[in-house]
Design an enzyme around this catalytic site. Structure first.
Site, PDB file in Angstrom:
ATOM      1  N   GLU A 285      -6.677   1.304  -6.206  1.00  0.00           N
ATOM      2  CA  GLU A 285      -5.937   1.208  -4.947  1.00  0.00           C
ATOM      3  C   GLU A 285      -6.888   1.455  -3.780  1.00  0.00           C
ATOM      4  O   GLU A 285      -7.577   2.488  -3.739  1.00  0.00           O
ATOM      5  CB  GLU A 285      -4.811   2.248  -4.885  1.00  0.00           C
ATOM      6  CG  GLU A 285      -3.631   1.962  -5.771  1.00  0.00           C
ATOM      7  CD  GLU A 285      -2.486   2.927  -5.515  1.00  0.00           C
ATOM      8  OE1 GLU A 285      -1.327   2.548  -5.757  1.00  0.00           O
ATOM      9  OE2 GLU A 285      -2.736   4.078  -5.075  1.00  0.00           O
ATOM     10  N   CYS A 286      -6.926   0.558  -2.837  1.00  0.00           N
ATOM     11  CA  CYS A 286      -7.701   0.686  -1.605  1.00  0.00           C
ATOM     12  C   CYS A 286      -9.149   1.063  -1.913  1.00  0.00           C
ATOM     13  O   CYS A 286      -9.920   0.234  -2.362  1.00  0.00           O
ATOM     14  CB  CYS A 286      -7.030   1.690  -0.662  1.00  0.00           C
ATOM     15  SG  CYS A 286      -7.533   1.493   1.060  1.00  0.00           S
TER      16      CYS A 286
END
Length: 437
Positions: free
Chosen positions: A328-329
């Site tokens: 994530e990210c």
């Protein structure tokens, strides 16, 4: 139901986080069990709340979470004496188009949970005029109760008398007045506060905040203003995605730390085992893990160490041969081919995806995201609808892999950051909050 208050403000930057931390510790020192919450998609503040209160803090987000999930998480306070929830941005700031339950504003959460609001008002540069601001907030939505205010950054006893007289004139209660102190501000970086784990003196700071609050705020009156929800929706077990795997190897260190507490608690409650490891310490994920999950964080600040972490990279690549990996990210960026730091230096990342990102070309990406998967992602099948939030400053220079999802913002406008996948490896720029209701 446990009585509670929402600690909010007319705008960001008023000092509500330090007020929140001081109140949590002051009430804890008084022998109360205080349950903290954070309104909105903030993954940094809950760690500060935990340090101050001794209890895990959970996000409450009316845009991303269904009503049952909100109240199910609210039930985490069932064994507490008092709830304190910290607002985000200005009290009424939310999105234009409602989501799963509401528009994501702190006022929306306060209204749904039945908590009166205490406004932290920065009175620097004004005196009686601060009352006009507070009165506007008190009248803006009749369904949101403003219990009173805490005056912050008061310059002198005369300044306090004038500000108090303005509040008295409009019938608003003043719970306390905090003299201006330059040392009360917590350091920040581009995604918010510097993480709690990076403050070696955090406990001493919070103890100082608590003393300051005890000296200048009527804690008994504040506790007396707290209320429980009057007509609650029945608290049910919060619906959430089933754990993406039974044994989850979770990257956890200064580069990878942005995980919503309710997600981890939900996975553990459902029987999943979390296996932490540190890429910065060149640790490989557990060899017997079913899934590797790389959360967001600050890989751009540690890109050189990550590029040199050969044991971590070899373990990650070996895992991806047979089992899924998700980022994530910041975790997504670490799975890519390269990351260019703020100085323009390119660092080789894991190379499991073709993504190349740059912090030299900074651009803010911020907002809620609604995603519909077009490929499987860490246990979620094609067609699964997810709600999350994106906040980063990186720029995509190359993304040759297929899109992972169709992603839109809170108003339904398509965004370019679709995530991507390659074989068993997936990544998104949004942080998952909840399944779609």
């Amino acid at each position: 139901m446990t009585p509670g208050l929402m600690i909010a403000a007319p705008a960001s930057g008023t000092g509500k986080t330090t007020v929140m931390l001081g109140l949590l510790r002051a009430f804890r020192d008084a022998g109360l069990r205080v349950q903290p919450f954070k309104s909105g998609p903030d993954y940094i503040d809950p760690a500060f709340h935990r340090a101050a209160s001794g209890r895990p803090s959970f996000n409450l987000d009316s845009w991303a979470m269904a009503a049952g999930m909100l109240h199910g998480l609210g039930a985490k306070a069932s064994d507490a004496d008092l709830v304190l929830a910290e607002g985000s941005m200005g009290l009424f700031d939310g999105v234009a188009t409602p989501g799963a339950t509401g528009n994501g504003a702190s006022a929306d959460v306060a209204r749904r949970m039945g908590w009166p609001v205490v406004l932290v008002i920065d009175v620097s540069g004004q005196a009686q005029s601060a009352a006009a601001t507070a009165l506007g907030f008190a009248r803006y939505d009749p369904d949101v109760e403003i219990a009173g205010v805490i005056l912050n950054r008061v310059a002198s006893p005369r300044h306090e008398r004038l500000a108090r007289s303005g509040m008295a004139a409009v019938g608003l209660r003043v719970f306390g007045a905090l003299p201006r102190r330059g040392d009360l501000k917590l350091p920040e970086r581009h995604l918010g506060l510097v993480q709690a784990s990076e403050h070696p003196d955090l406990d001493a700071r919070i103890a100082d905040y608590a003393t300051f609050l005890r000296d200048h705020v009527d804690l008994d009156a504040l506790r007396g203003a707290a209320r429980a929800v009057g007509d609650p929706i029945e608290a049910v077990e919060a619906p959430r995605l089933a754990p993406p795997a039974q044994r989850i190897a979770l990257a956890q260190d200064a580069a990878f730390s942005f995980v919503y507490p309710h997600m981890l608690a939900g996975w553990r409650d459902a029987g999943a085992e979390i296996l932490p490891f540190s890429p910065l310490d060149d640790e490989a994920p557990a060899a017997d893990a079913d899934l590797v999950w790389l959360p967001g964080g600050y890989p751009e600040l540690h890109a050189g160490r990550l590029a040199a972490a050969e044991h971590f990279r070899a373990g990650l690549i070996a895992h991806a041969q047979t089992r899924p990996v998700h980022g994530e990210c910041g975790g997504y960026m670490a799975l890519g081919q390269g990351l260019i730091d703020a100085d323009g230096v390119r660092h080789a990342m894991a190379g499991l995806l073709g993504l190349v990102t740059s912090y030299e070309r900074r651009k803010m990406h911020l907002g809620y995201r609604h995603a519909t998967l077009v490929a499987p992602m860490a246990g979620a099948p094609v067609g699964t609808a997810l709600r999350g939030h994106e906040f980063h400053y990186s720029t995509i220079l190359d993304q040759p892999d297929p899109a992972l999802a169709h992603v839109v913002d809170a108003e339904g406008t398509a965004v370019a950051e679709t995530g991507s996948y390659r074989a068993r490896v997936t990544g998104t720029f949004f942080h998952l909050i909840a399944p779609d209701a």
